[in-house]
Design an enzyme around this catalytic site. Structure first.
Site, PDB file in Angstrom:
ATOM      1  CE  LYS A  91     130.027  13.295  16.723  1.00 36.78           C
ATOM      2  NZ  LYS A  91     128.888  13.607  17.608  1.00 36.78           N
TER       3      LYS A  91
HETATM    4  C1  LIG Z   1     128.989  13.569  19.048  1.00 37.30           C
HETATM    5  C2  LIG Z   1     127.956  14.306  19.811  1.00 37.30           C
HETATM    6  C3  LIG Z   1     128.111  14.585  21.198  1.00 37.30           C
HETATM    7  C4  LIG Z   1     129.287  14.065  22.006  1.00 37.30           C
HETATM    8  O1  LIG Z   1     130.497  14.650  21.657  1.00 37.30           O
HETATM    9  P1  LIG Z   1     131.878  13.886  21.997  1.00 37.30           P
HETATM   10  O2  LIG Z   1     132.939  14.680  21.338  1.00 37.30           O
HETATM   11  O3  LIG Z   1     131.733  12.501  21.419  1.00 37.30           O
HETATM   12  O4  LIG Z   1     132.010  13.838  23.476  1.00 37.30           O
HETATM   13  C5  LIG Z   1     127.134  15.336  21.810  1.00 37.30           C
HETATM   14  N1  LIG Z   1     126.046  15.772  21.152  1.00 37.30           N
HETATM   15  C6  LIG Z   1     125.859  15.529  19.836  1.00 37.30           C
HETATM   16  C7  LIG Z   1     124.630  16.023  19.161  1.00 37.30           C
HETATM   17  C8  LIG Z   1     126.805  14.796  19.118  1.00 37.30           C
HETATM   18  O5  LIG Z   1     126.605  14.545  17.809  1.00 37.30           O
END
Ligand SMILES: *Cc1c(COP(=O)(O)O)cnc(C)c1O
Length: 446
Positions: A91
């Site tokens: 993120k």
């Molecule tokens: C947010 C997240 C995901 C999922 O991603 P999306 O965009 O919500 O589908 C997968 N792995 C980790 C570690 C995350 O923080």
């Protein structure tokens, strides 16, 4: 910066630009920030080029790897490491950029913003690191007191910048989220205090994520001269994989072949891809908590393309889903299967995948990444490269990893000694009035 469009829908670009082979050849040797600038420039026409370049450079200077998102190669798989940002999860790639973008626009018209959000653990720290120390921005993040892991808590509360406010609610994550929703619903308060969100439906987040799909295509192709590429994507809110869908449309026809949508036991999206059945179930807790999601906030964006860019039909379908908790979309299956395949991965398989991959390659997967790798191993096709998105550093989920491989992963410098560091956090009863009063008393910008 508006998040939702005025009619309550999500924002999308009018058109998706196509990249040709000549352009991609020119981009092959670009650094990650330079590539990000080129890709984003195809969508952004209201930021002067030199400013956009500076924003992108500042965003990716915060990463601890010179390639920002390095590709590593194990067996037949390519692993795209997306966890080299300040909070060790993917993120950061979008949120670091978003934080700089918000600051840029606020500065331009002397604006200010109070970001308010609730977290169950992971997104909170990425949002805090995105805006710490930024002019014109305060951030208020609610987390459930004592119900996030000690490391997750400290990743948030040890950020001591004056504009960062952690609030620990005596209650559950749902209590926190309900308080946030309620406060956003109070339009007078929202406007008076310039409340904003930094959530997963922001288009700029999707855009920042498109970059590493294109990056991967360029780099996998120089590694093994293959035509087509599949991506395995650990999926929760459908944001990351939707960025892959946009990248697929940008790249020359057939270069990105399929997106492998990987879910944990929360398999609503896997059922959608396999049967056209998009129906809510109870949220199950798993070892990959950032994917413990049922109603995927970015799904609406894909629905728009599925309905041949029909906003009215998209809106009707979203209303039907809000009403009934399910959509029957099997009529679209041919089209869905041109873009996606899907796998739901159970807890035992996650652990077996972490353990098997470690035994074979001495490389440690975090549980989210392991969901993607398990799906990739099931869906791999000869002659098609497979890129697995590694969405978190294993040290963030040390307990699960240790159970699987018998030892804890090495602790990266950013987490070393974190439990002992000085922290700041306001503990509060789960009461919207208290949170509002707290925001009111901290809504000031020197
Ligand atoms: C947010 C997240 C995901 C999922 O991603 P999306 O965009 O919500 O589908 C997968 N792995 C980790 C570690 C995350 O923080």
């Amino acid at each position: 910066m508006m998040g939702l469009a005025e009619d309550g829908g999500l924002l999308l670009p009018r058109t998706i630009p196509r990249l040709d082979g000549a352009t991609l050849a020119l981009w092959r040797d670009k650094s990650y920030p330079d590539l990000a600038f080129e890709v984003m420039s195809r969508f952004i026409d209201d930021i002067p080029a030199s400013d956009l370049r500076a924003l992108v450079n500042a965003s990716y200077a915060a990463f601890d790897h010179t390639e920002v998102t390095p590709l590593v190669h194990y067996g037949d798989l390519h692993i795209l490491e997306l966890f080299h940002g300040p909070t060790l999860a993917f993120k950061d790639i979008a949120l670091q950029f978003l934080g700089n973008l918000f600051e840029y626009f606020l500065k331009k018209d002397n604006g200010r913003m109070n970001i308010l959000g609730a977290t169950s653990g992971d997104t909170g720290s990425a949002a805090i690191y995105a805006v710490r120390g930024k002019a014109g921005i305060n951030i208020f993040i609610l987390h459930p007191h004592g119900r996030v892991s000690p490391v997750q808590e400290k990743q948030m509360t040890t950020v001591l910048d004056e504009n960062v406010h952690n609030i620990a609610i005596r209650g559950s994550f749902d209590d926190g989220q309900a308080i946030v929703k309620g406060i956003f619903g109070d339009l007078d308060f929202k406007n008076a205090h310039h409340l904003g969100a930094i959530n997963s439906i922001n288009w700029a987040r999707v855009l920042a994520q498109v970059v590493y799909y294109i990056w991967s295509c360029l780099h996998v192709q120089s590694h093994e001269s293959l035509g087509a590429i599949d991506f395995a994507v650990p999926t929760g809110n459908f944001g990351d994989i939707f960025a892959g869908f946009i990248a697929k449309r940008m790249m020359p026809e057939g270069m990105i072949r399929r997106l492998v949508l990987a879910t944990n036991a929360n398999d609503i999206l896997a059922r959608f891809v396999r049967k056209g059945d998009y129906s809510l179930a109870q949220v199950t807790q798993t070892s990959s908590p950032s994917m413990d999601i049922q109603s995927a906030s970015n799904f609406e964006r894909y629905l728009y393309y599925l309905t041949d860019s029909d906003p009215k039909r998209t809106k009707d379908l979203m209303a039907e889903f809000a009403d009934k908790g399910r959509l029957e979309l099997s009529g679209y299956l041919d089209q869905i299967k041109r873009d996606f395949v899907a796998e739901a991965v159970d807890e035992e398989t996650v652990k077996a995948t972490i353990s098997g991959f470690y035994q074979e390659h001495k490389y440690i997967l975090d549980p989210h990444t392991a969901v993607g790798v398990a799906a990739a191993l099931r869906q791999q096709k000869p002659g098609v490269a497979m890129v697995c998105l590694a969405t978190a550093h294993p040290a963030k989920f040390a307990a699960v990893v240790e159970e699987a491989i018998g030892k804890a992963p090495d602790v990266p410098p950013s987490l070393a000694g974190i439990l002992e560091r000085q922290a700041r956090c306001q503990v509060m009863d789960a009461d919207a009035a208290l949170v509002k009063a707290f925001i009111e008393s901290h809504d000031q910008h020197p």
